[in-house]
Design a protein around this motif. Structure first.
Motif, PDB file in Angstrom:
ATOM      1  N   PRO A   7      -1.114  -4.042   8.060  1.00  0.00           N
ATOM      2  CA  PRO A   7      -0.613  -2.855   8.050  1.00  0.00           C
ATOM      3  C   PRO A   7      -1.211  -1.798   9.346  1.00  0.00           C
ATOM      4  N   SER A  62      -0.629  -6.676  -0.057  1.00  0.00           N
ATOM      5  CA  SER A  62      -0.303  -6.397   1.133  1.00  0.00           C
ATOM      6  C   SER A  62      -0.334  -7.820   2.072  1.00  0.00           C
ATOM      7  N   TYR A  71       2.766  -9.540   1.159  1.00  0.00           N
ATOM      8  CA  TYR A  71       4.102  -9.031   0.957  1.00  0.00           C
ATOM      9  C   TYR A  71       4.481  -8.263   2.090  1.00  0.00           C
ATOM     10  N   ASP A  72       5.770  -8.254   2.349  1.00  0.00           N
ATOM     11  CA  ASP A  72       6.363  -7.387   3.564  1.00  0.00           C
ATOM     12  C   ASP A  72       7.949  -7.263   3.395  1.00  0.00           C
ATOM     13  N   TYR A  74       4.273  -2.556   3.230  1.00  0.00           N
ATOM     14  CA  TYR A  74       3.263  -3.652   2.679  1.00  0.00           C
ATOM     15  C   TYR A  74       3.021  -3.702   1.241  1.00  0.00           C
TER      16      TYR A  74
END
Length: 258
Positions: A44, A195, A198-199, A254
């Protein structure tokens, strides 16, 4: 006629001076800040930094690593202007030690822990694979240096599995290294930051169990301006930008809360 020529020349000279002054002012407004970023926030922050540069003209030079190591480096004189930590205690310590600006502290994200495998279908929806699976290695970040590692050990303790799995734990220096153990296949399972896998509302690959927040202390992540960044325009702008809608949208995409 001669007078008009002199007037034109004077006006051109004036415009040149004004243009130079405007260029100098624009350059003076743009600044660069060195930012120490907790490893879990790598993806991020890369996006945020790019958008920040585009929107403000300032530059954030990013370094990624474990919060514990950054603390040691800052105490030894590392010239970071801003720290984005993976916890709240390290920024507080830096403020208490006179190395950070206490009034600048705020929570920029609340992290989530996930039990993850790169194999699809390997981790069940309740994380029971920890107790029943035939896996050999479980990766975690060093709990003495990384808050996500501490949260992993708290989770194992709450599940009554800490002693059972102790001999199969492999520790990474940071959450980034713990992730690499699993991504490379050297560990079948790992507790990593959500994060990292994960997106945009879903796991990018593999399978995972998002650990309930009740099983570990909240992973509140604080930002603080450090003494080298006290009078740095980019540092002040970045702290403000992290509170803004564009940064928030990236952060939540995220899997973080705030």
């Amino acid at each position: 006629m001669h007078g008009l020529t002199l007037l034109r020349r004077s006006l051109l000279a004036l415009f040149a001076v004004m243009a130079g002054a405007l260029t100098w002012c624009a350059g003076a407004r743009a600044d660069t800040v060195a930012v120490a970023v907790a490893a879990n926030f790598t993806a991020p922050m890369q996006k945020i930094a790019a958008q920040f540069a585009q929107d403000t003209g300032h530059t954030a030079q990013l370094s990624f690593g474990s919060t514990g190591k950054f603390h040691a480096q800052i105490r030894n004189g590392a010239p970071f202007g801003v720290l984005l930590a993976a916890d709240t205690t390290t920024p507080q310590k830096l403020a208490d030690e006179g190395l950070g600006v206490s009034a600048s502290r705020f929570t920029y994200a609340i992290g989530q822990l996930v039990l993850w495998s790169r194999q699809a279908g390997y981790v069940d929806a309740e994380g029971k694979v920890l107790a029943t699976g035939g896996w050999r290695h479980l990766a975690i970040a060093n709990p003495r240096l990384a808050p996500y590692g501490a949260a992993a050990m708290q989770t194992l303790g709450q599940l009554g599995l800490a002693d059972q799995v102790a001999g199969r734990i492999v520790q990474g220096e940071s959450i980034a290294q713990a992730y690499q153990f699993v991504a490379s296949g050297n560990a079948e399972l790992g507790f990593v930051a959500l994060s990292q896998v994960y997106d945009s509302g879903r796991l990018r690959e593999g399978s995972g169990w998002v650990v309930p927040a009740s099983l570990h202390a909240p992973i509140r992540q604080d930002a603080i301006v450090l003494q080298p960044g006290r009078d740095n325009a980019a540092a002040a702008a970045l702290m403000q930008y992290l509170r803004g809608e564009k940064a928030r949208a990236i952060i939540t995409s995220y899997g973080y809360a705030y």
